[in-house]
Design an enzyme around this catalytic site. Structure first.
Site, PDB file in Angstrom:
ATOM      1  N   ASP A  73     -19.269  -6.093  14.406  1.00 47.45           N
ATOM      2  CA  ASP A  73     -18.408  -5.608  13.319  1.00 47.45           C
ATOM      3  C   ASP A  73     -18.352  -6.656  12.193  1.00 47.45           C
ATOM      4  O   ASP A  73     -18.407  -6.315  11.006  1.00 47.45           O
ATOM      5  CB  ASP A  73     -17.008  -5.361  13.890  1.00 47.45           C
ATOM      6  CG  ASP A  73     -16.230  -4.311  13.104  1.00 47.45           C
ATOM      7  OD1 ASP A  73     -16.858  -3.512  12.392  1.00 47.45           O
ATOM      8  OD2 ASP A  73     -14.986  -4.303  13.202  1.00 47.45           O
ATOM      9  N   GLU A 107       0.857  -1.190   0.000  1.00 46.12           N
ATOM     10  CA  GLU A 107       0.000   0.000   0.000  1.00 46.12           C
ATOM     11  C   GLU A 107       0.896   1.245   0.000  1.00 46.12           C
ATOM     12  O   GLU A 107       1.844   1.327   0.780  1.00 46.12           O
ATOM     13  CB  GLU A 107      -0.886   0.025   1.244  1.00 46.12           C
ATOM     14  CG  GLU A 107      -1.768   1.265   1.289  1.00 46.12           C
ATOM     15  CD  GLU A 107      -2.390   1.506   2.653  1.00 46.12           C
ATOM     16  OE1 GLU A 107      -3.458   0.935   2.918  1.00 46.12           O
ATOM     17  OE2 GLU A 107      -1.812   2.288   3.452  1.00 46.12           O
ATOM     18  N   PRO A 165      -0.140   8.640  -1.029  1.00 54.25           N
ATOM     19  CA  PRO A 165       0.334   9.758  -1.866  1.00 54.25           C
ATOM     20  C   PRO A 165       1.215  10.704  -1.058  1.00 54.25           C
ATOM     21  O   PRO A 165       1.040  10.848   0.155  1.00 54.25           O
ATOM     22  CB  PRO A 165      -0.957  10.456  -2.303  1.00 54.25           C
ATOM     23  CG  PRO A 165      -2.018   9.420  -2.194  1.00 54.25           C
ATOM     24  CD  PRO A 165      -1.617   8.545  -1.039  1.00 54.25           C
ATOM     25  N   THR A 215      -3.801   4.916  -1.319  1.00 56.57           N
ATOM     26  CA  THR A 215      -4.805   5.420  -0.387  1.00 56.57           C
ATOM     27  C   THR A 215      -5.438   6.717  -0.905  1.00 56.57           C
ATOM     28  O   THR A 215      -4.887   7.383  -1.772  1.00 56.57           O
ATOM     29  CB  THR A 215      -4.195   5.691   1.011  1.00 56.57           C
ATOM     30  OG1 THR A 215      -3.138   6.639   0.864  1.00 56.57           O
ATOM     31  CG2 THR A 215      -3.669   4.421   1.631  1.00 56.57           C
ATOM     32  N   ASP A 247     -11.504   7.731   6.830  1.00 55.44           N
ATOM     33  CA  ASP A 247     -11.185   8.200   8.180  1.00 55.44           C
ATOM     34  C   ASP A 247     -12.092   9.346   8.581  1.00 55.44           C
ATOM     35  O   ASP A 247     -12.488  10.158   7.734  1.00 55.44           O
ATOM     36  CB  ASP A 247      -9.726   8.679   8.225  1.00 55.44           C
ATOM     37  CG  ASP A 247      -8.747   7.513   8.247  1.00 55.44           C
ATOM     38  OD1 ASP A 247      -9.094   6.472   8.843  1.00 55.44           O
ATOM     39  OD2 ASP A 247      -7.658   7.641   7.668  1.00 55.44           O
ATOM     40  N   GLN A 276      -6.856  -4.604   8.697  1.00 52.73           N
ATOM     41  CA  GLN A 276      -6.048  -3.621   9.404  1.00 52.73           C
ATOM     42  C   GLN A 276      -4.768  -4.330   9.854  1.00 52.73           C
ATOM     43  O   GLN A 276      -4.746  -5.557  10.014  1.00 52.73           O
ATOM     44  CB  GLN A 276      -6.834  -3.121  10.632  1.00 52.73           C
ATOM     45  CG  GLN A 276      -6.150  -2.066  11.454  1.00 52.73           C
ATOM     46  CD  GLN A 276      -5.796  -0.850  10.625  1.00 52.73           C
ATOM     47  OE1 GLN A 276      -4.768  -0.869   9.938  1.00 52.73           O
ATOM     48  NE2 GLN A 276      -6.628   0.187  10.689  1.00 52.73           N
TER      49      GLN A 276
END
Ligand SMILES: Cc1cc2nc3c(=O)[nH]c(=O)nc-3n(C[C@H](O)[C@H](O)[C@H](O)COP(=O)(O)OP(=O)(O)OC[C@H]3O[C@@H](n4cnc5c(N)ncnc54)[C@H](O)[C@@H]3O)c2cc1C
Length: 317
Positions: free
Chosen positions: A192, A18, A21, A49, A126, A210
């Site tokens: 969840d 991952e 930027p 991302t 987020d 995660q």
């Protein structure tokens, strides 16, 4: 090629990374420097991302404060295309509910489709730095389930405008996020996982987790997901510790735990070089164990990981 097809056709555990930027004003070469040394390990795909605009407050010389809305890390769409063309590798842009209305999401999907992108990681996004919990955009989605539904609909030629008949369908493979130690806002791991299942039922092909530092947490999570009928691949996300302060920062930022052995070993380090060594060795052991236990892909978070991923990949791939 779609990530899900790469996973289905694999003959061994795959390697992926991952990329975040660069901060606004920084060069794209910082990204090339991160990717170049990892290309010899043949990443199956590279995630990029997405970071939504945020309000920032700047003090002017006359003492007044001005509010500006900026993205600290713009460039996801351009980077997606540039990295795909430069490295001839599959790229997975992240798309978030935060920062987009439904119409803007449709536009972004059309852009990705025209660029030849076949994979999307669909996320809630987020919370803003001045928010405790995520707040949806007006006319936007509240959670990733709704975003997956929109992508799934577009894959079936269903655009937001009901009057559009026989519109061109997209063909995205959809990934979603999962949390072995529970998402911070979830009431329980069980609830969840039920929402995670809803993302899969809405059309997600695979899950990326995660970061975690204790493999048992991942194995238990996979077992619980399977018991609930989630059958799609669950890709472990890994971030080797590279700085002493990450031992405190990562749990706070990502709501996760650090095993006692790792915690003690990093805290005993006298320099970040020592911490990088400890983190690298831990990452090698974690990776070997995940491969032994049949993980489909090892997905590495590169931000703040120094050269540890290169060293781990040399040992593993
Ligand atoms: C692999 C990975 C990549 C990431 N990349 C980015 C990125 O590029 N940009 C970024 O901004 N953030 C990124 N994040 C962070 C992510 O956006 C946050 O963790 C966010 O808070 C949750 O996203 P999600 O897609 O998992 O949310 P969701 O799946 O929408 O879940 C969010 C919370 O809501 C609950 N929930 C879900 N559906 C419902 C419902 N219908 N009713 C009630 N509650 C519900 C869930 O239990 C959970 O607590 C990433 C996270 C991971 C694991």
């Amino acid at each position: 090629m779609k990530v899900i097809d790469k996973i289905k056709q694999r003959t061994k555990t795959l390697f992926s990374i991952e990329i975040v930027p660069p901060l606004r004003g920084n060069k794209i070469e910082t990204i090339y420097k991160r990717i170049d040394p990892l290309m010899e390990f043949d990443p199956a795909f590279i995630n990029i991302t997405y970071h939504k605009d945020e309000a920032v407050y700047r003090k002017k010389v006359d003492g007044t404060t001005v509010k500006r809305i900026i993205s600290k890390r713009p460039g996801t769409v351009a980077l997606t295309s540039t990295i795909m063309n430069r490295y001839k590798v599959e790229v997975v842009p992240h798309l978030t509910c935060g920062g987009f209305t439904r119409d803007q999401i449709e536009n972004a999907l059309i852009d990705f489709n025209f660029l030849g992108i076949q994979n999307i990681l669909a996320l809630q996004g987020d919370a803003g730095h001045d928010q405790t919990n995520f707040i949806a955009e007006e006319n936007g989605h509240t959670n990733a389930i709704e975003l997956v539904e929109q992508i799934f609909n577009l894959n079936n030629g269903k655009y937001l405008d009901d009057d559009m008949k026989q519109a061109t369908p997209s063909d995205f493979s959809i990934g979603v996020a999962g949390y072995p130690e529970k998402h911070y806002a979830a009431a329980s791991l069980e609830s969840d996982i039920q929402y995670l299942k809803a993302k899969v039922l809405a059309g997600a092909d695979y899950i990326v987790t995660q970061m975690f530092f204790d493999n048992q947490k991942y194995y238990d999570f996979v077992d619980k997901c399977r018991a609930e009928g989630i059958t799609v691949p669950i890709i472990p996300g890994l971030k080797p510790i590279a700085l002493i302060n990450q031992i405190d920062v990562l749990p706070k930022l990502f709501h996760l735990s650090i095993p006692e052995d790792l915690d003690k070993a990093v805290r005993a380090c006298k320099s970040n070089d020592e911490a990088l060594e400890v983190g690298t060795q831990w990452g090698i052991q974690q990776s070997l164990d995940l491969i032994k236990n049949g993980a489909p892909v090892l997905h590495f978070y590169t931000l703040g990981a120094g050269n540890s991923i290169q060293r781990i990949a040399k040992e593993i791939f």
